[in-house]
Motif scaffolding. Structure first.
Motif, mmCIF file in Angstrom:
data_model
loop_
_atom_site.group_PDB
_atom_site.id
_atom_site.type_symbol
_atom_site.label_atom_id
_atom_site.label_comp_id
_atom_site.label_asym_id
_atom_site.label_seq_id
_atom_site.Cartn_x
_atom_site.Cartn_y
_atom_site.Cartn_z
ATOM 1 N N HIS A 63 -10.421 -9.991 85.155
ATOM 2 C CA HIS A 63 -10.810 -10.748 84.339
ATOM 3 C C HIS A 63 -10.558 -12.185 84.818
ATOM 4 C CE1 HIS A 63 -11.818 -8.782 80.679
ATOM 5 N NE2 HIS A 63 -10.874 -7.794 80.801
ATOM 6 N N THR A 64 -11.644 -12.854 84.664
ATOM 7 C CA THR A 64 -11.771 -14.191 85.435
ATOM 8 C C THR A 64 -11.064 -15.234 84.290
ATOM 9 O OG1 THR A 64 -13.787 -15.075 84.579
ATOM 10 C CG2 THR A 64 -13.551 -13.703 86.857
ATOM 11 N N HIS A 65 -10.519 -16.307 84.491
ATOM 12 C CA HIS A 65 -10.270 -17.448 83.444
ATOM 13 C C HIS A 65 -11.435 -17.543 82.416
ATOM 14 C CE1 HIS A 65 -6.655 -19.165 85.694
ATOM 15 N NE2 HIS A 65 -7.344 -18.846 86.849
ATOM 16 N N GLU A 66 -12.587 -17.407 82.964
ATOM 17 C CA GLU A 66 -13.712 -17.625 82.023
ATOM 18 C C GLU A 66 -13.652 -16.580 81.228
ATOM 19 O OE1 GLU A 66 -18.216 -18.819 81.965
ATOM 20 O OE2 GLU A 66 -17.722 -17.455 83.634
ATOM 21 N N THR A 67 -13.553 -15.262 81.392
ATOM 22 C CA THR A 67 -13.387 -14.082 80.334
ATOM 23 C C THR A 67 -12.190 -14.250 79.495
ATOM 24 O OG1 THR A 67 -12.343 -12.343 81.798
ATOM 25 C CG2 THR A 67 -14.816 -12.474 81.811
ATOM 26 N N CYS A 68 -11.473 -14.539 80.047
ATOM 27 C CA CYS A 68 -10.083 -14.701 79.120
ATOM 28 C C CYS A 68 -10.336 -15.896 78.045
ATOM 29 C CB CYS A 68 -8.808 -15.307 79.747
ATOM 30 S SG CYS A 68 -8.285 -13.881 80.961
ATOM 31 N N GLN A 69 -10.977 -17.225 78.538
ATOM 32 C CA GLN A 69 -11.154 -18.298 77.874
ATOM 33 C C GLN A 69 -12.149 -17.816 76.373
ATOM 34 O OE1 GLN A 69 -9.453 -20.797 77.657
ATOM 35 N NE2 GLN A 69 -9.722 -22.262 79.570
ATOM 36 N N ALA A 70 -13.281 -17.003 76.715
ATOM 37 C CA ALA A 70 -13.883 -16.566 75.834
ATOM 38 C C ALA A 70 -13.263 -16.072 74.586
ATOM 39 C CB ALA A 70 -14.715 -15.598 76.230
ATOM 40 N N ASN A 71 -12.370 -15.308 74.668
ATOM 41 C CA ASN A 71 -11.600 -14.579 73.376
ATOM 42 C C ASN A 71 -10.399 -15.516 72.938
ATOM 43 O OD1 ASN A 71 -13.172 -12.559 72.698
ATOM 44 N ND2 ASN A 71 -11.994 -10.979 74.005
ATOM 45 N N ILE A 72 -9.893 -16.566 74.078
ATOM 46 C CA ILE A 72 -8.999 -17.326 73.413
ATOM 47 C C ILE A 72 -9.681 -18.466 72.580
ATOM 48 C CG2 ILE A 72 -7.435 -19.242 74.236
ATOM 49 C CD1 ILE A 72 -6.971 -17.859 77.003
ATOM 50 N N VAL A 73 -10.679 -19.084 72.872
ATOM 51 C CA VAL A 73 -11.092 -19.755 72.142
ATOM 52 C C VAL A 73 -11.891 -19.316 70.876
ATOM 53 C CG1 VAL A 73 -13.087 -21.786 71.949
ATOM 54 C CG2 VAL A 73 -11.607 -21.506 73.951
ATOM 55 N N GLY A 74 -12.434 -18.163 70.842
ATOM 56 C CA GLY A 74 -12.853 -17.509 69.844
ATOM 57 C C GLY A 74 -12.074 -17.135 69.001
ATOM 58 N N GLY A 75 -10.821 -16.604 69.421
ATOM 59 C CA GLY A 75 -9.850 -16.426 68.479
ATOM 60 C C GLY A 75 -9.199 -17.394 67.323
ATOM 61 N N CYS A 76 -9.130 -18.713 68.275
ATOM 62 C CA CYS A 76 -8.773 -19.776 67.466
ATOM 63 C C CYS A 76 -9.680 -19.968 66.444
ATOM 64 C CB CYS A 76 -8.414 -20.971 68.516
ATOM 65 S SG CYS A 76 -6.905 -20.913 69.660
ATOM 66 N N VAL A 77 -10.800 -20.149 66.720
ATOM 67 C CA VAL A 77 -11.970 -20.577 65.847
ATOM 68 C C VAL A 77 -11.754 -19.497 64.648
ATOM 69 C CG1 VAL A 77 -14.260 -20.956 65.442
ATOM 70 C CG2 VAL A 77 -13.120 -21.940 67.433
ATOM 71 N N TRP A 78 -12.171 -18.346 65.046
ATOM 72 C CA TRP A 78 -12.321 -17.352 63.734
ATOM 73 C C TRP A 78 -11.069 -17.156 63.021
ATOM 74 C CZ3 TRP A 78 -16.684 -14.778 63.506
ATOM 75 C CH2 TRP A 78 -16.811 -13.482 62.482
ATOM 76 N N SER A 79 -9.645 -17.402 63.578
ATOM 77 C CA SER A 79 -8.396 -17.168 62.774
ATOM 78 C C SER A 79 -8.284 -18.481 62.266
ATOM 79 C CB SER A 79 -7.385 -16.424 63.402
ATOM 80 O OG SER A 79 -7.836 -15.123 63.839
ATOM 81 N N SER A 80 -8.635 -19.628 62.294
ATOM 82 C CA SER A 80 -8.562 -21.048 62.054
ATOM 83 C C SER A 80 -6.910 -21.352 62.496
ATOM 84 C CB SER A 80 -8.353 -21.009 60.305
ATOM 85 O OG SER A 80 -9.714 -20.816 59.916
ATOM 86 N N ILE A 81 -6.637 -21.027 63.735
ATOM 87 C CA ILE A 81 -5.497 -21.523 64.347
ATOM 88 C C ILE A 81 -5.708 -22.740 64.674
ATOM 89 C CG2 ILE A 81 -3.775 -20.993 66.118
ATOM 90 C CD1 ILE A 81 -4.752 -18.063 66.519
#
Length: 557
Positions: A220-238
């Motif tokens: 996993h690159t920084h980019e593949t990690c970032q995809a779900n980090i940013v996505g998780g924040c937006v989806w769960s309203s963090i």
């Protein structure tokens, strides 16, 4: 690409996200500039600011580079339970431009040896309660240096909560030239060189297992990690005002991403538990007004079974979800009655750095994988013909998305077999059988692979069988998963003993022996002796027949 799920997409949320071309180190760096004095971590009462977190990350990174010679691209083992030191270590390894290899703290010495040799890790950061397991490997593997952390260094002197044994234990003294204590490493006051890693470089190497049971590192690159980090924040309203209950193990990609990396990216506060304890969890939710909790279903079942639960104010919880195993409908309803929050299940793998599917928070379905996440193209195919299937048809889940791993570490052939090209896109073959309904929600049906899901942990029968065969009395062994009220599934072994050992070795003897041979979540909880195992004409053990036989017994019971 099937877009029918867009009709049920959460309001006010975009249907796609642009993944940042930055590293995980940048996430912490930006957050500490924004909120230096804000609480990053609350650990059994100890409060650690983002400023202190970043400072200690830099000190540890400086030690790794200047004293231990850690360089760009080196793999560093992270073998700890949830703690401030786990979080500091994770970001320090990245800050040293190296690669984090997070390891399940339940693994024993023999299993650790494989991870060290396979990843090529020469440096390990270890919780002191786990040190005895890794100590013998300094002579027998390529491991050269170990940093040992005592969780009590970050615990308050008068904690308002009951401390787990590992957290209460005082710092050990270890006389070994290969060992540096955590406090000594930080006290050297060494600072790291510049960040040279980019979003395309490898960041994390979590291990998973394949059909053969041999663990494989997922690149996993920084980019593949970032995809779900940013996505998780937006989806769960963090938001920066969120307070996240960090109880899911951080070595696991779901805990790592949702309970640590996402909160750090957005600047939220993390309330960290080293060991799961339902009373402590309820206490911290009330005291710190936790808003977000990502978990596995067995945690929720245990949490709701607490007879003292009505004594706590849980009104702050606004987002509860997870994966690992479906949440029973009755449990989901009980959770809703208690908190007013609908449980949102998700689906993902180590190969996808957590979620590829997630339930919409305003319209979740229980015992459901959810709908494809941001920028994910998920399809169902016939696993043999590779023909794409439609609604209600059962087949293998394949996914294309920004979070999909780059391949298996040093296993080009297995990487090649795990991907297929459809419509000019590269899809990862998950090996899971599922279907989707007319609304585009996906539902798990079965596993192509022989995986056992015990309390959210993946257990691979071939790996357990290989260890059982080391017992001198075992002639044959076949391992399957059987239903278990507490763990969802548990491990059962069918064993044929050598003739000379029949009547002298008991089922319980095999179970007790197994406890010392493999991680606690893997060893068989049930052993059944048989005179012979069902075999195919070619001499293969028919594990499916045993699975069907067990299912019939369970259904009849």
């Amino acid at each position: 690409m099937n877009n029918r799920h867009f009709a049920f997409w959460p309001k006010r949320i975009p249907k796609s996200l642009v993944v940042p071309k930055t590293t995980l180190c940048d996430n912490l760096e930006v957050t500490v500039r924004r909120y230096p004095e804000k609480q990053a971590i609350i650990y059994y009462g100890t409060e650690i600011s983002y400023k202190r977190l970043a400072e200690e990350v830099n000190l540890l990174a400086g030690f790794l580079q200047n004293r231990l010679g850690v360089a760009k691209g080196d793999r560093v083992l992270l073998f700890m339970q949830n703690s401030p030191q786990f979080m500091i270590s994770f970001y320090a390894i990245l800050r040293a431009n190296a690669i984090v290899v997070p390891i399940n703290p339940m693994n024993i010495t023999e299993e650790l040896a494989f991870y060290i040799e396979d990843s090529g890790a020469k440096v390990a950061l270890v919780g002191q309660e786990l040190y005895d397991r890794i100590a013998p490997l300094k002579q027998s593997t390529i491991l050269q240096d170990v940093i040992v952390a005592a969780y009590s260094d970050y615990a308050p002197t008068e904690p308002p909560f009951a401390l787990p044994e590992e957290v209460a234990a005082p710092r050990m003294t270890i006389e070994d030239p290969f060992v540096t204590l955590w406090t000594e490493a930080l006290s050297c006051n060494l600072l790291p060189g510049p960040v040279t890693a980019t979003y395309n470089d490898i960041a994390v190497l979590p291990y998973t297992s394949g059909t053969t049971g041999r663990p494989k590192g997922c690149i996993h690159t920084h980019e593949t990690c970032q995809a779900n980090i940013v996505g998780g924040c937006v989806w769960s309203s963090i938001t920066p005002n969120a307070v996240v209950l960090t109880a899911l193990p951080l070595f696991h990609v779901t805990g790592l991403q949702h309970s640590m990396n996402a909160p750090i990216q957005i600047g939220a506060t993390m309330v960290v538990l080293t060991r799961w304890n339902r009373d402590t969890a309820a206490q911290v939710v009330e005291r710190y007004e936790c808003t977000h909790w990502t978990n596995i279903s067995t945690m929720v079942v245990d949490f709701l079974s607490n007879p003292n639960l009505s004594n706590y104010n849980l009104a702050s919880l606004s987002s509860i979800g997870g994966g690992g195993a479906p949440l029973p409908e009755a449990v989901g309803e009980k959770l809703f009655q208690l908190t007013g929050v609908r449980y949102a299940e998700g689906y993902g793998l180590s190969e996808t750095m957590a979620q590829t599917h997630v339930n919409p928070p305003d319209r979740p379905k229980l015992q459901c994988m959810g709908i494809p996440a941001f920028n994910v193209d998920a399809r169902i195919i016939n696993p043999e013909t590779l023909r794409e299937l439609g609604p209600g048809e059962e087949g293998e889940v394949i996914v294309n998305g920004p979070q999909v791993f780059r391949g298996y570490w040093n296993r080009p052939e297995e990487t090649e077999k795990s991907f297929i090209q459809i419509d000019g896109k590269r899809f990862f073959r998950t090996g899971d059988i599922a279907k989707y309904d007319e609304e585009g929600y996906f539902f798990m049906v079965d596993r192509v692979k022989r995986m056992i899901n015990a309390s959210g942990y993946k257990v691979w029968p071939a790996e357990v069988e290989a260890i059982l065969y080391k017992h001198p009395a075992v002639q044959q062994a076949c391992v399957i998963g059987v239903p278990d009220a507490r763990r969802g599934e548990t491990v059962k072994a069918f064993v044929v003993l050598h003739e000379k050992d029949r009547g002298t070795v008991s089922e319980q003897d095999i179970i007790e022996w197994s406890k010392n041979q493999m991680a606690a979540y893997k060893y068989p909880r049930i052993v059944q002796f048989m005179d012979r195992l069902p075999m195919s004409g070619s001499g293969k053990i028919l594990w499916r027949k045993l699975q069907e036989m067990e299912q019939e017994t369970y259904t009849a019971g």
